[in-house]
Design a protein around this motif. Sequence first.
Motif, mmCIF file in Angstrom:
data_model
loop_
_atom_site.group_PDB
_atom_site.id
_atom_site.type_symbol
_atom_site.label_atom_id
_atom_site.label_comp_id
_atom_site.label_asym_id
_atom_site.label_seq_id
_atom_site.Cartn_x
_atom_site.Cartn_y
_atom_site.Cartn_z
ATOM 1 N N THR A 48 0.881 -1.284 0.160
ATOM 2 C CA THR A 48 -0.002 -0.056 -0.027
ATOM 3 C C THR A 48 0.636 1.343 -0.195
ATOM 4 O O THR A 48 2.259 1.240 0.069
ATOM 5 C CB THR A 48 -0.990 -0.247 1.325
ATOM 6 N N ARG A 49 0.263 2.496 -0.249
ATOM 7 C CA ARG A 49 0.871 3.753 0.048
ATOM 8 C C ARG A 49 1.734 3.731 1.276
ATOM 9 O O ARG A 49 2.901 4.368 1.326
ATOM 10 C CB ARG A 49 0.027 4.975 -0.203
ATOM 11 N N LYS A 50 0.906 3.167 2.469
ATOM 12 C CA LYS A 50 1.685 3.429 3.634
ATOM 13 C C LYS A 50 2.888 2.445 3.604
ATOM 14 O O LYS A 50 3.874 2.832 4.350
ATOM 15 C CB LYS A 50 0.814 2.792 4.771
ATOM 16 N N ASP A 51 2.955 1.267 2.894
ATOM 17 C CA ASP A 51 4.089 0.405 2.940
ATOM 18 C C ASP A 51 5.230 1.219 2.262
ATOM 19 O O ASP A 51 6.469 0.957 2.628
ATOM 20 C CB ASP A 51 3.898 -0.785 2.376
ATOM 21 N N ALA A 52 4.822 1.867 1.081
ATOM 22 C CA ALA A 52 5.743 2.672 0.243
ATOM 23 C C ALA A 52 6.345 3.737 1.216
ATOM 24 O O ALA A 52 7.763 3.983 1.098
ATOM 25 C CB ALA A 52 5.282 3.242 -0.872
#
Length: 300
Positions: A48-52
């Motif tokens: 996800t964007r959070k992982d990125a």
Amino acid sequence: MSDVATRLDVLKTYKLYVGGKFPRSESGRVYEVTDAKGGWLANAPLGTRKDARDAVLAARAAVKGWAGTTAYNRGQVLYRVAEMLQGRREQFAAEVSAAEGIGPKKAAALVDAAIDRWIWYAGWTDKVAQIAGGANPVAGPFFNLSAPEPTGVVGIVAPQAGYGHSLLGLVSVIAPAIATGNTVVVAAAADAPLPALSLGEVLATSDVPGGVVNIISGKTADVAPTLASHQDVNALDLTGAIAADGPGAAQALEAAAADTLKRVVRPELDPFAQDWTNAPGTDRLLSFLETKTVWHPMGI
């Protein structure tokens, strides 16, 4: 019936590779990875964007230590990665074969080429300054010297199409960036993430410090825009952007990168025409380097 005959296979659970660790996706979601014929291979984490953002944070934290490592030592670390890849050659050959729908012999040849490419870039770590820097002629009693320095954090959209993209292409974009002292966050090929996620396991058991390479699997459209717009990412390699989401998406990523003045490596217009078995040259080594110029007065 014997226990051996009734034993079930232990199915592998793949995870992201961030900061030298193996977290599950922040969302807790996975997606099915299939072979070239549509057969199920494994579940991969859906980044996800959070992982990125977490990966960028890890990459930024690793910049100072990795950029400060001597060029000779970085070469030794990259060579160690090649040694570890060699030890898992059969596993990678099977993953490449399944990912790209090619025979075992062709897959093994691609793995061998990926190992050789790591070694090739390992040999360049303490030599690239000789082609990217030098002494400049100036009018006056001064020495004027230019020396290359790493750009910092590089976001990479991994190759996602063409023969050899799943491992050899991946290595061909990661190795030159870290050989020159950068750290990277990689959006793995969405349709063939297993070689990339397994590469994370190799890096974790090599001498590569945590955070130097971070690998996110999932939909490129979920991960790449975060890398393109993130203010703590200094450069962007869009090699796989067109194959993943089309020319329009690649242009949008480049526009987002412009807002923070990122260096950008543009993708080939026809990603299927990219032949990763060709000699790599030095272009990618030089793509993510800054030049520092120093003036010093001459002695009498």
